[in-house]
Design a protein around this motif. Structure first.
Motif, mmCIF file in Angstrom:
data_model
loop_
_atom_site.group_PDB
_atom_site.id
_atom_site.type_symbol
_atom_site.label_atom_id
_atom_site.label_comp_id
_atom_site.label_asym_id
_atom_site.label_seq_id
_atom_site.Cartn_x
_atom_site.Cartn_y
_atom_site.Cartn_z
ATOM 1 N N LEU A 278 -33.848 13.087 -5.714
ATOM 2 C CA LEU A 278 -33.368 12.204 -4.653
ATOM 3 C C LEU A 278 -31.877 12.385 -4.402
ATOM 4 C CD1 LEU A 278 -35.188 8.798 -5.256
ATOM 5 C CD2 LEU A 278 -35.322 10.228 -3.220
ATOM 6 N N PHE A 279 -31.108 12.498 -5.474
ATOM 7 C CA PHE A 279 -29.651 12.639 -5.363
ATOM 8 C C PHE A 279 -29.289 13.876 -4.544
ATOM 9 C CE2 PHE A 279 -25.839 14.730 -7.089
ATOM 10 C CZ PHE A 279 -24.876 13.763 -6.861
ATOM 11 N N PHE A 280 -29.832 15.027 -4.928
ATOM 12 C CA PHE A 280 -29.463 16.266 -4.232
ATOM 13 C C PHE A 280 -30.038 16.310 -2.817
ATOM 14 C CE2 PHE A 280 -28.788 17.629 -8.645
ATOM 15 C CZ PHE A 280 -27.499 18.129 -8.521
ATOM 16 N N SER A 281 -31.223 15.733 -2.623
ATOM 17 C CA SER A 281 -31.793 15.690 -1.279
ATOM 18 C C SER A 281 -30.954 14.809 -0.357
ATOM 19 C CB SER A 281 -33.224 15.158 -1.331
ATOM 20 O OG SER A 281 -34.062 16.046 -2.039
ATOM 21 N N LEU A 282 -30.502 13.683 -0.886
ATOM 22 C CA LEU A 282 -29.713 12.754 -0.072
ATOM 23 C C LEU A 282 -28.413 13.383 0.404
ATOM 24 C CD1 LEU A 282 -29.761 9.782 0.930
ATOM 25 C CD2 LEU A 282 -28.412 9.199 -1.094
ATOM 26 N N ILE A 283 -27.773 14.163 -0.456
ATOM 27 C CA ILE A 283 -26.462 14.725 -0.122
ATOM 28 C C ILE A 283 -26.552 16.102 0.532
ATOM 29 C CG2 ILE A 283 -24.227 15.443 -1.079
ATOM 30 C CD1 ILE A 283 -24.556 13.407 -3.255
ATOM 31 N N PHE A 284 -27.584 16.888 0.189
ATOM 32 C CA PHE A 284 -27.602 18.287 0.610
ATOM 33 C C PHE A 284 -28.858 18.721 1.354
ATOM 34 C CE2 PHE A 284 -24.819 18.292 -3.210
ATOM 35 C CZ PHE A 284 -23.663 18.802 -2.628
ATOM 36 N N ASP A 285 -29.806 17.805 1.610
ATOM 37 C CA ASP A 285 -31.025 18.205 2.309
ATOM 38 C C ASP A 285 -30.703 18.733 3.704
ATOM 39 O OD1 ASP A 285 -33.680 17.100 4.052
ATOM 40 O OD2 ASP A 285 -34.080 18.078 2.135
ATOM 41 N N GLU A 286 -31.626 19.488 4.295
ATOM 42 C CA GLU A 286 -31.392 20.120 5.594
ATOM 43 C C GLU A 286 -31.090 19.118 6.701
ATOM 44 O OE1 GLU A 286 -34.602 22.683 6.552
ATOM 45 O OE2 GLU A 286 -34.207 24.085 4.911
ATOM 46 N N SER A 287 -31.515 17.877 6.521
ATOM 47 C CA SER A 287 -31.246 16.853 7.534
ATOM 48 C C SER A 287 -29.932 16.114 7.293
ATOM 49 C CB SER A 287 -32.396 15.838 7.580
ATOM 50 O OG SER A 287 -32.513 15.170 6.330
ATOM 51 N N GLU A 332 -16.122 23.794 -1.081
ATOM 52 C CA GLU A 332 -16.809 22.704 -0.383
ATOM 53 C C GLU A 332 -17.777 21.969 -1.312
ATOM 54 O OE1 GLU A 332 -16.511 21.436 2.563
ATOM 55 O OE2 GLU A 332 -15.447 22.894 3.805
ATOM 56 N N ILE A 333 -18.572 22.715 -2.063
ATOM 57 C CA ILE A 333 -19.544 22.073 -2.956
ATOM 58 C C ILE A 333 -18.831 21.331 -4.071
ATOM 59 C CG2 ILE A 333 -21.447 22.476 -4.562
ATOM 60 C CD1 ILE A 333 -22.183 22.841 -1.616
ATOM 61 N N ASP A 334 -17.772 21.920 -4.601
ATOM 62 C CA ASP A 334 -16.985 21.260 -5.637
ATOM 63 C C ASP A 334 -16.457 19.913 -5.138
ATOM 64 O OD1 ASP A 334 -15.310 21.818 -8.360
ATOM 65 O OD2 ASP A 334 -14.043 20.812 -6.883
ATOM 66 N N HIS A 335 -15.948 19.905 -3.915
ATOM 67 C CA HIS A 335 -15.407 18.660 -3.350
ATOM 68 C C HIS A 335 -16.504 17.611 -3.180
ATOM 69 C CE1 HIS A 335 -13.268 15.832 -0.778
ATOM 70 N NE2 HIS A 335 -14.249 15.951 0.107
ATOM 71 N N GLU A 341 -20.097 9.807 -5.603
ATOM 72 C CA GLU A 341 -20.336 8.367 -5.473
ATOM 73 C C GLU A 341 -20.118 7.917 -4.035
ATOM 74 O OE1 GLU A 341 -18.512 5.803 -8.265
ATOM 75 O OE2 GLU A 341 -19.354 6.804 -10.025
ATOM 76 N N ARG A 342 -19.050 8.413 -3.424
ATOM 77 C CA ARG A 342 -18.797 8.047 -2.025
ATOM 78 C C ARG A 342 -19.838 8.684 -1.106
ATOM 79 N NH1 ARG A 342 -15.638 9.170 2.674
ATOM 80 N NH2 ARG A 342 -15.317 11.318 1.991
ATOM 81 N N GLN A 343 -20.242 9.914 -1.421
ATOM 82 C CA GLN A 343 -21.249 10.591 -0.598
ATOM 83 C C GLN A 343 -22.572 9.825 -0.614
ATOM 84 O OE1 GLN A 343 -20.849 13.297 1.399
ATOM 85 N NE2 GLN A 343 -18.672 13.193 0.898
ATOM 86 N N VAL A 344 -22.952 9.321 -1.784
ATOM 87 C CA VAL A 344 -24.182 8.530 -1.881
ATOM 88 C C VAL A 344 -24.049 7.247 -1.067
ATOM 89 C CG1 VAL A 344 -25.600 7.146 -3.456
ATOM 90 C CG2 VAL A 344 -24.939 9.472 -4.096
ATOM 91 N N ALA A 345 -22.892 6.612 -1.153
ATOM 92 C CA ALA A 345 -22.668 5.381 -0.393
ATOM 93 C C ALA A 345 -22.738 5.654 1.113
ATOM 94 C CB ALA A 345 -21.327 4.773 -0.765
ATOM 95 N N LEU A 346 -22.137 6.764 1.558
ATOM 96 C CA LEU A 346 -22.148 7.106 2.985
ATOM 97 C C LEU A 346 -23.561 7.371 3.488
ATOM 98 C CD1 LEU A 346 -19.035 9.488 3.191
ATOM 99 C CD2 LEU A 346 -19.259 7.199 4.197
ATOM 100 N N ALA A 347 -24.406 7.912 2.616
ATOM 101 C CA ALA A 347 -25.773 8.279 3.017
ATOM 102 C C ALA A 347 -26.792 7.207 2.664
ATOM 103 C CB ALA A 347 -26.162 9.600 2.349
#
Length: 423
Positions: A278-287, A332-335, A341-347
């Motif tokens: 779920l974590f990686f899909s939420l941040i990096f999925d194709e959508s 980019e991936i490192d950042h 945590e912020r990326q999860v909150a944004l998504a």
């Protein structure tokens, strides 16, 4: 509604310790059966109860998988073929799986599977004959950039451990494998209490249970078996932060590996693994916004992907792509990972959509005996069925993603691996 949901899962353990999982799927003609043995390429250093440390050469589990098919007076592959069944086997880091699929003669096929896995026959002549075959397999993998990159990533995360060795071993290590190595590994791990038999597809569970019981009652195994302790990461050194090599590739390949922080108990492993998906899909999925931005900028392409591995003594995740700008991909991936945590909150608004998408994929698999069997093989070390995955996934909330962040978002435990074109 899936056929698998409409059926009753039969799950029990025989007196000899063999775990049996039967998933009848009414209306299907095809049946898959699989024996998973809780031993893999990492089990080269292990300590049985009341015994000192034992070692076997790298690649022994894979070598054993090859040789188990060949008996004194028959070859199991050929026997399955004569029964009209397809058969296969594979060795992973933590498990070895033997399987067949058939639309008929199920009883004979099941007996063949149980018999060839549980009745070994090794001779030095047969073992020596296999070296050339496995040596060619190793060379073939060495010529595949994607395989070389993934293996280097794992080895960089876990240097000086069995994880750093290729699943098939090396040309050097397989020269050291002798009959006694195969026998030692077999005797210590190929016991019913360390195996799971899965049967899924069109069959009568009561009839199949009787066949299995009758087959096992005619065999003798070690009493009071206890699985040896695998010494996998005891000698783990500091992560190798950077690795590069050059190959005859047209474009650079890059992979970032993340080493987990926890030794997950079996009860929590599935929750953690699904939280990782779920974590990686939420941040990096194709959508996701991140994927679309990186894709439109030409930093990633359709080769981009991510995955994770969760076992009883280690866990890791990786992200990789083919790209003309590996340095920018790494940056980019490192950042994004450091900002997770912020990326999860944004998504957060997309969490339920992503979760439903993953649920849909799992439920879709339930209409295919092959997909159910293959998914079980991927998670067999935890003995989970696809129905277990669906139940746990449904229970997850966005707060559970913190498990993944706490474990994987440790930059000092990351590695960057690249395969670059020859100048």
């Amino acid at each position: 509604m899936s056929n698998l949901y409409q059926s009753k899962v039969v799950d029990y353990q025989l007196a000899n310790g063999l775990t049996v999982k039967l998933l009848p799927m009414p209306g299907f003609h095809q049946t898959y059966a699989m024996i998973n043995v809780n031993v893999g390429s990492v089990d080269t250093r292990f300590q049985p109860t009341n015994h000192g440390l034992m070692t076997v050469p790298a690649g022994t589990a894979h070598y054993l998988e090859h040789k188990l098919f060949e008996k004194k007076d028959y070859d199991a592959f050929e026997l399955f073929g004569r029964l009209g069944a397809d058969s296969n086997a594979f060795t992973d880091l933590c498990e070895t799986s033997y399987l067949f699929s058939t639309t008929g003669r199920l009883k004979e096929c099941l007996e063949t599977l149980l018999n060839f896995v549980q009745q070994p026959y090794f001779t030095q002549k047969k073992v020596d004959k296999e070296r050339g075959i496995i040596g060619e397999e190793i060379k073939m993998y060495d010529d595949q950039p994607g395989m070389r990159l993934y293996d280097a990533m794992v080895a960089s995360l876990y240097p000086h451990t069995p994880l750093a060795a290729d699943i098939a071993g090396s040309i050097t290590s397989i020269q050291q494998i002798r009959v006694q190595d195969l026998q030692v590994l077999y005797d210590n791990f190929y016991q019913p209490a360390n195996m799971t038999l899965l049967v899924v597809g069109g069959f009568d569970p009561r009839e199949v249970s009787t066949w299995i019981q009758d087959n096992q009652e005619g065999k003798t195994f070690s009493a009071h078996y206890q699985r040896p302790t695998s010494m996998i990461i005891n000698s783990a050194g500091q992560v190798v932060s950077n690795w590069q090599m050059k190959m005859a590739v047209q474009r650079p390949r890059v992979m970032i590996g993340l080493r987990g922080q926890h030794d997950w108990p079996a009860a929590d492993r599935l929750k953690y693994q699904l939280a990782g998906e779920l974590f990686f899909s939420l941040i990096f999925d194709e959508s996701s916004d991140n994927f679309l931005r990186l894709y439109n900028a030409g930093i990633i392409d359709d080769s981009f992907g991510y995955e994770s591995e969760v076992a009883n003594q280690f866990d890791y995740a990786c992200l990789g792509t083919v790209t003309d700008d590996p340095d920018r991909f790494i940056s980019e991936i490192d950042h994004l990972l450091r900002d997770s945590e912020r990326q999860v909150a944004l998504a957060a608004g997309q969490f339920e959509t992503v979760k439903r998408s993953l649920l849909g994929r799992l439920i879709g698999m339930m209409d295919s005996p092959e997909a159910v069997a293959n998914r079980f093989a991927e998670t067999a070390n935890g003995a989970w069925l696809i129905t277990d995955e669906v139940a746990v996934l449904r229970s997850l909330t966005i707060d559970d993603l913190q498990l993944v962040i706490d474990s994987l978002i440790k930059p000092e435990q990351w590695t960057t691996c690249q395969i670059l074109p020859v100048d």
